[in-house]
Design an enzyme around this catalytic site. Sequence first.
Site, PDB file in Angstrom:
ATOM      1  N   GLY A 201      -2.212  12.773  53.510  1.00 37.29           N
ATOM      2  CA  GLY A 201      -1.626  13.665  53.049  1.00 37.29           C
ATOM      3  C   GLY A 201      -2.406  14.771  52.169  1.00 37.29           C
ATOM      4  O   GLY A 201      -1.893  15.225  51.018  1.00 37.29           O
ATOM      5  N   LEU A 202      -3.447  14.892  52.576  1.00 31.74           N
ATOM      6  CA  LEU A 202      -4.262  15.919  52.019  1.00 31.74           C
ATOM      7  C   LEU A 202      -4.283  17.284  52.930  1.00 31.74           C
ATOM      8  O   LEU A 202      -5.081  18.553  52.559  1.00 31.74           O
ATOM      9  CB  LEU A 202      -5.703  15.694  51.975  1.00 31.74           C
ATOM     10  CG  LEU A 202      -6.181  14.596  51.132  1.00 31.74           C
ATOM     11  CD1 LEU A 202      -7.650  13.946  50.939  1.00 31.74           C
ATOM     12  CD2 LEU A 202      -5.722  14.783  49.588  1.00 31.74           C
ATOM     13  N   GLY A 203      -3.380  17.406  53.685  1.00 25.13           N
ATOM     14  CA  GLY A 203      -3.036  18.479  54.814  1.00 25.13           C
ATOM     15  C   GLY A 203      -3.955  18.581  55.629  1.00 25.13           C
ATOM     16  O   GLY A 203      -3.895  20.017  56.109  1.00 25.13           O
TER      17      GLY A 203
ATOM     18  N   ALA B  98      -2.453  20.657  58.709  1.00 24.33           N
ATOM     19  CA  ALA B  98      -2.280  22.391  58.698  1.00 24.33           C
ATOM     20  C   ALA B  98      -3.555  22.939  58.482  1.00 24.33           C
ATOM     21  O   ALA B  98      -3.514  24.161  58.972  1.00 24.33           O
ATOM     22  CB  ALA B  98      -1.121  22.455  57.472  1.00 24.33           C
TER      23      ALA B  98
ATOM     24  N   ASP C  11       2.505  22.934  53.431  1.00 25.83           N
ATOM     25  CA  ASP C  11       1.380  22.548  53.905  1.00 25.83           C
ATOM     26  C   ASP C  11       0.482  23.851  54.267  1.00 25.83           C
ATOM     27  O   ASP C  11      -0.724  24.041  54.052  1.00 25.83           O
ATOM     28  CB  ASP C  11       0.941  21.467  54.752  1.00 25.83           C
ATOM     29  CG  ASP C  11       1.016  20.086  54.127  1.00 25.83           C
ATOM     30  OD1 ASP C  11       1.700  20.018  52.974  1.00 25.83           O
ATOM     31  OD2 ASP C  11       0.941  19.071  54.983  1.00 25.83           O
TER      32      ASP C  11
END
Length: 319
Positions: free
Chosen positions: A101-103, A106, A148
Amino acid sequence: MAPHVGHGQTVAKIILFGEHSVVYGHPAIAMPLRTLRMIARVEPTDGPGTLSGLGWTGPITEAPARFSSIVKAAEVASDFAGHPGAGLNISTESEFPPERGLGSSAAAAGAVIRAVLDAFDTPATPRELFDLTQEAETVAHGRPSGLDAVATSAEAPVHFQAGQATDLEFSPDAWIVIADSGVEGSTRETVGHVRARFEAEPDIITALLNRLGEITDEVVVDLRTGDVQGMGARMTEAHGILGQLGVSNTQLDALVTASLGAGALGAKLTGGGRGGCVIALAATEEDAENVEKALVDAGARGTWVHAPATGQMAGEVMQ
Ligand code: PMV
């Protein structure tokens, strides 16, 4: 100029408020973590090209599925640069873990796109970079909201709604502790779960999503007035709602409970959920240290602390 080695850089991000509800048109707030970088290097080559990243190196044609958005990123950027099908040796190096979930996806796509454009000396506007990243992200996420793609290349916290991003002039005057549950979350899966529930129970799910949207609006006011207590309370409320949507899990709930027990003003999961990270808000540096310790004791696999005002990150990753 002849094609040459190109470089691109993006950063990690956290979603402060609005994950999942953003997919339904509600507002969200995300923050780039400027010191956790994703760096890409691209070298044009005559052959079919290679890929190196996330502990894997090999011919691009044999890249495992987890690289699909990077492969797509290279493809769309080469097309954009007027070199469709160009052979490229691509490498990525990340200062933060994937699937938390820290991107990461992307950020990797954005960094590769920038590196390819650099290699072919092709300028692009922020909007064009966003659109290219979204094209690559669609492979990894299905239909990403775009949050993101924006946040992993932002300079400052952003307010995002229906594809439009605006810089938030205020960042929270409090410490944010980020803790990795160590569990991989699948955003595609949790977004699909919320969609299925939305279709099965539209009234209940609409009310929950509406409340998440209202919470984001309320936090915009909290940020303006410096009400970190209010923001903390809304974080914890948002976590409860995300739980009701079915995107939390026992590890994330345990980390939220541990943060609150150690004096956090509030805590919630961040990103797609059912794994990944939680974020907790702390009023002072000392509180942040206590919260961080409690999170590690409760099983966090890595922690980062984001200090207010300066935006400096004191980082520590424990595996
Ligand atoms: O899991 P992440 O950090 O990629 O965040 C996903 C955010 C969602 O709102 C769940 C999906 C989206 O497309 O915005």
